[in-house]
Structures are given as C-alpha cells and as structure tokens.
Design an enzyme around this catalytic site. Structure first.
Site, PDB file in Angstrom:
ATOM      1  N   TYR A 158       0.830  -1.221   0.000  1.00  0.00           N
ATOM      2  CA  TYR A 158       0.000   0.000   0.000  1.00  0.00           C
ATOM      3  C   TYR A 158       0.856   1.259   0.000  1.00  0.00           C
ATOM      4  O   TYR A 158       0.457   2.279  -0.566  1.00  0.00           O
ATOM      5  CB  TYR A 158      -0.999  -0.042   1.166  1.00  0.00           C
ATOM      6  CG  TYR A 158      -2.075  -1.071   0.898  1.00  0.00           C
ATOM      7  CD1 TYR A 158      -2.007  -2.347   1.451  1.00  0.00           C
ATOM      8  CD2 TYR A 158      -3.104  -0.810  -0.001  1.00  0.00           C
ATOM      9  CE1 TYR A 158      -2.951  -3.310   1.147  1.00  0.00           C
ATOM     10  CE2 TYR A 158      -4.053  -1.770  -0.311  1.00  0.00           C
ATOM     11  CZ  TYR A 158      -3.963  -3.028   0.259  1.00  0.00           C
ATOM     12  OH  TYR A 158      -4.893  -3.990  -0.067  1.00  0.00           O
ATOM     13  N   ASN A 203     -17.168   1.628 -20.406  1.00  0.00           N
ATOM     14  CA  ASN A 203     -16.020   0.789 -20.096  1.00  0.00           C
ATOM     15  C   ASN A 203     -15.213   0.524 -21.357  1.00  0.00           C
ATOM     16  O   ASN A 203     -15.694   0.758 -22.470  1.00  0.00           O
ATOM     17  CB  ASN A 203     -16.525  -0.538 -19.487  1.00  0.00           C
ATOM     18  CG  ASN A 203     -15.521  -1.147 -18.536  1.00  0.00           C
ATOM     19  OD1 ASN A 203     -15.064  -0.500 -17.598  1.00  0.00           O
ATOM     20  ND2 ASN A 203     -15.156  -2.398 -18.810  1.00  0.00           N
ATOM     21  N   HIS A 210     -14.341   1.036  -0.655  1.00  0.00           N
ATOM     22  CA  HIS A 210     -13.220   0.133  -0.325  1.00  0.00           C
ATOM     23  C   HIS A 210     -12.143   0.844   0.476  1.00  0.00           C
ATOM     24  O   HIS A 210     -11.013   0.360   0.574  1.00  0.00           O
ATOM     25  CB  HIS A 210     -12.623  -0.469  -1.609  1.00  0.00           C
ATOM     26  CG  HIS A 210     -13.528  -1.479  -2.243  1.00  0.00           C
ATOM     27  ND1 HIS A 210     -13.367  -1.905  -3.531  1.00  0.00           N
ATOM     28  CD2 HIS A 210     -14.615  -2.119  -1.757  1.00  0.00           C
ATOM     29  CE1 HIS A 210     -14.316  -2.796  -3.821  1.00  0.00           C
ATOM     30  NE2 HIS A 210     -15.090  -2.932  -2.762  1.00  0.00           N
TER      31      HIS A 210
HETATM   32  N1  APR Z   1     -11.150   3.342 -19.710  1.00  0.00           N
HETATM   33  C1  APR Z   1     -12.265   2.658 -19.345  1.00  0.00           C
HETATM   34  N2  APR Z   1     -12.240   1.419 -18.815  1.00  0.00           N
HETATM   35  C2  APR Z   1     -11.027   0.857 -18.649  1.00  0.00           C
HETATM   36  C3  APR Z   1      -9.819   1.506 -18.994  1.00  0.00           C
HETATM   37  C4  APR Z   1      -9.920   2.805 -19.549  1.00  0.00           C
HETATM   38  N3  APR Z   1      -8.833   3.504 -19.921  1.00  0.00           N
HETATM   39  N4  APR Z   1      -8.787   0.669 -18.717  1.00  0.00           N
HETATM   40  C5  APR Z   1      -9.331  -0.446 -18.194  1.00  0.00           C
HETATM   41  N5  APR Z   1     -10.673  -0.350 -18.157  1.00  0.00           N
HETATM   42  C6  APR Z   1     -11.650  -1.327 -17.648  1.00  0.00           C
HETATM   43  C7  APR Z   1     -11.276  -2.757 -17.923  1.00  0.00           C
HETATM   44  O1  APR Z   1     -11.809  -3.166 -19.179  1.00  0.00           O
HETATM   45  C8  APR Z   1     -11.952  -3.491 -16.761  1.00  0.00           C
HETATM   46  O2  APR Z   1     -13.276  -3.846 -17.099  1.00  0.00           O
HETATM   47  O3  APR Z   1     -11.671  -1.186 -16.242  1.00  0.00           O
HETATM   48  C9  APR Z   1     -11.986  -2.444 -15.645  1.00  0.00           C
HETATM   49  C10 APR Z   1     -10.979  -2.718 -14.530  1.00  0.00           C
HETATM   50  O4  APR Z   1     -11.399  -3.895 -13.876  1.00  0.00           O
HETATM   51  P1  APR Z   1     -10.594  -4.384 -12.584  1.00  0.00           P
HETATM   52  O5  APR Z   1      -9.129  -4.333 -12.858  1.00  0.00           O
HETATM   53  O6  APR Z   1     -11.213  -5.695 -12.168  1.00  0.00           O
HETATM   54  O7  APR Z   1     -10.878  -3.281 -11.472  1.00  0.00           O
HETATM   55  P2  APR Z   1     -12.201  -3.108 -10.610  1.00  0.00           P
HETATM   56  O8  APR Z   1     -13.394  -3.598 -11.366  1.00  0.00           O
HETATM   57  O9  APR Z   1     -12.215  -1.718 -10.117  1.00  0.00           O
HETATM   58  O10 APR Z   1     -11.937  -4.108  -9.352  1.00  0.00           O
HETATM   59  C11 APR Z   1     -12.905  -4.085  -8.330  1.00  0.00           C
HETATM   60  O11 APR Z   1     -11.553  -5.578  -7.010  1.00  0.00           O
HETATM   61  O12 APR Z   1      -9.425  -6.084  -6.387  1.00  0.00           O
HETATM   62  C12 APR Z   1     -10.599  -5.534  -5.939  1.00  0.00           C
HETATM   63  O13 APR Z   1     -10.877  -3.913  -4.298  1.00  0.00           O
HETATM   64  C13 APR Z   1     -10.362  -4.096  -5.577  1.00  0.00           C
HETATM   65  O14 APR Z   1     -11.768  -2.193  -6.001  1.00  0.00           O
HETATM   66  C14 APR Z   1     -11.186  -3.332  -6.601  1.00  0.00           C
HETATM   67  C15 APR Z   1     -12.245  -4.345  -7.000  1.00  0.00           C
END
Ligand code: APR
Length: 243
Positions: free
Chosen positions: A66, A211, A119
C-alpha cells in the site's frame, strides 16, 4: 447515439444519478487496474496483500504494497473522466452520487463532493484497537503507533477481501432512488458492487455501462458506451448537461 438519454430526460424527469466507478477510470491517470493484462493481481496474490489474514501474517509486506500504491496515487492526476464527473455534479439539476471502488483520491481532487469510497482510501490510516482514523503517512510501518491510544495497532484504512465495505447505509437508499445508474471502469467481478446495476434496475433505474469492454455483468445494462473513460465519459456528461 445519445438520444436514448434525452428520451429518459423527457419521460422520466431525471432527479438522481448514481455512478459506480472502478480502477478503469483511473487507468489513464497512470494507476494500474487489477485484472487487465499485467494488472495488480498478476503481480501480487490477493491472499498475500489484500486480506486481514495477510496483514496479520506479514504486516510489513502489506504496508509495502500500500505504501507503493499510496506514492503512485499521490503522483497521479485526475483525468478528463474524473473532471467530467465533477462537472456533472456541479451542473446537473438533481443529485449526483459517486460510489467508487477505488482507493485513490482522484474523484476528490477532481472536485467531486458526493463520493463514497466503499473500499476505503490510501490516504487513510485506522487503529485496529480504538478505531481512531487519521491521515496516513506516506510510508506506514508495523511499528507505527496510533495517535490516540498509542498502541502499535495501525493498519491502512482499506477494505480487504472478506471485510464489509464502507457506506452501505448511503449506498442502498441511493440505489433504490436512482433514475440513472452508471458503471464506469469496473470489470463487474467483485461483490457487492457488481450487483448494484441489477438492483438499481429492479428499482426502476435506467442502467448504462461506460467501459473499455463489456463487463462480467454486461446483461444488467440497458445501454453501453465502449472506449477509454477519458473520451467516453466527458461525451456522456456533456449530453446529460445539454439534454
Ligand atoms: N477506460 C475505461 N475502462 C477501462 C480503462 C480505460 N482507460 N482501462 C481499463 N478499463 C476497464 C477494464 O476493461 C476493466 O473492465 O476497467 C476495468 C478494470 O477492472 P478491474 O481491474 O477488475 O478493477 P475493478 O473492477 O475496479 O476491481 C474491483 O476488485 O481487487 C478488488 O478492491 C479491488 O476495487 C477493486 C475491486
């Protein structure tokens, strides 16, 4: 096209927009996402750095994880998507609530006021004994003491897997009264956030996903805009504000 939103505006007398954001909205600010190619969960095992058991087992390792992310988040700047959501809140004739899964503070620094960090936050430190919260130092260590009770029982104020997210008392009523529920930059794989679109839709909201690619809960959305957040979010906001 954005005519769909115009129709809602005319037919439903828009009042409340609830927006869920995930790591994808901060990707273009240089902060890594979790499940994309080379993402954080490709480099670290969740069970080593993002569970209460991991912290009990090796607090120094978890703090290092972190501390690195805190330094990156401090260096990062809000991008056009964060700024557009702040503009929406300021200019929209109704309520705008952001529920973010992100632990960076880019929504706050972009000027958004109505933000629930479900979170937790990299800028937060928490005492495991007395519950005191304070602004986390840039580098947290196991030897840090709580400013209130002086015990060496501090932890990052982050919600780990298996822990209860923050803000549920605000989130549930917001989902029940949303006219539009938008999901931006999240893969829809982590609950309870991944169920919010379905819940809001059941309660009468129109749901939209913005997305890079369709998320795991794509079927919950009435509408979808695909592309980088810094491009599609400002366009979506412009249309909401000029409709
Ligand atoms: N613009 C829009 N969307 C994007 C971009 C971008 N430039 N880059 C990536 N993405 C999308 C990806 O396609 C994906 O669907 O963002 C999403 C990221 O997904 P994750 O990496 O799974 O992140 P998130 O959904 O926020 O994870 C949720 O999981 O690990 C835990 O607590 C952590 O808050 C997090 C939670």
């Amino acid at each position: 096209s954005f005519d769909f939103i115009r129709k809602i505006q005319r037919n439903y007398g828009m009042k409340k927009i609830v927006i869920l954001t995930g790591a994808g909205i901060s990707a273009e600010s240089g902060l890594g996402t979790f499940r994309d190619e080379g993402g954080l969960w490709a480099k670290h095992r969740i069970e080593d750095v993002a569970t209460p058991e991991a912290f009990a087992r090796d607090p120094a390792l978890v703090h290092r994880f972190y501390n690195t992310r805190r330094a990156q988040a401090v260096q990062a700047q809000p991008n056009a998507a964060h700024l557009a959501l702040a503009r929406l809140e300021a200019g929209f004739d109704g309520d705008v609530l952001i529920i973010t899964q992100n632990v960076d503070d880019l929504h706050d620094r972009a000027g958004s006021r109505n933000v629930v960090q479900m979170h937790g936050a990299l800028t937060g430190a928490l005492c495991q004994v007395c519950g005191f919260r304070w602004k986390a130092p840039m580098e947290m260590r196991p030897s840090d003491t709580c400013p209130a009770c002086k015990k060496q029982t501090t932890r990052p104020d982050i919600v780990w897997f298996g822990e209860v997210p923050y803000g549920m008392s605000v989130i549930d009523p917001a989902l029940a009264s949303a006219d539009i529920f938008a999901s931006i930059g999240t893969s829809g794989q982590v609950y309870p956030a991944a169920a919010y679109a379905q819940h809001a839709r059941r309660m009468g909201a129109r749901t939209v996903e913005l997305n890079l690619e369709p998320s795991a809960n794509a079927r919950d959305f009435d509408q979808r805009f695909l592309g980088p957040a810094s491009e599609i979010v400002p366009r979506w906001v412009d249309d909401l504000l000029t409709a």
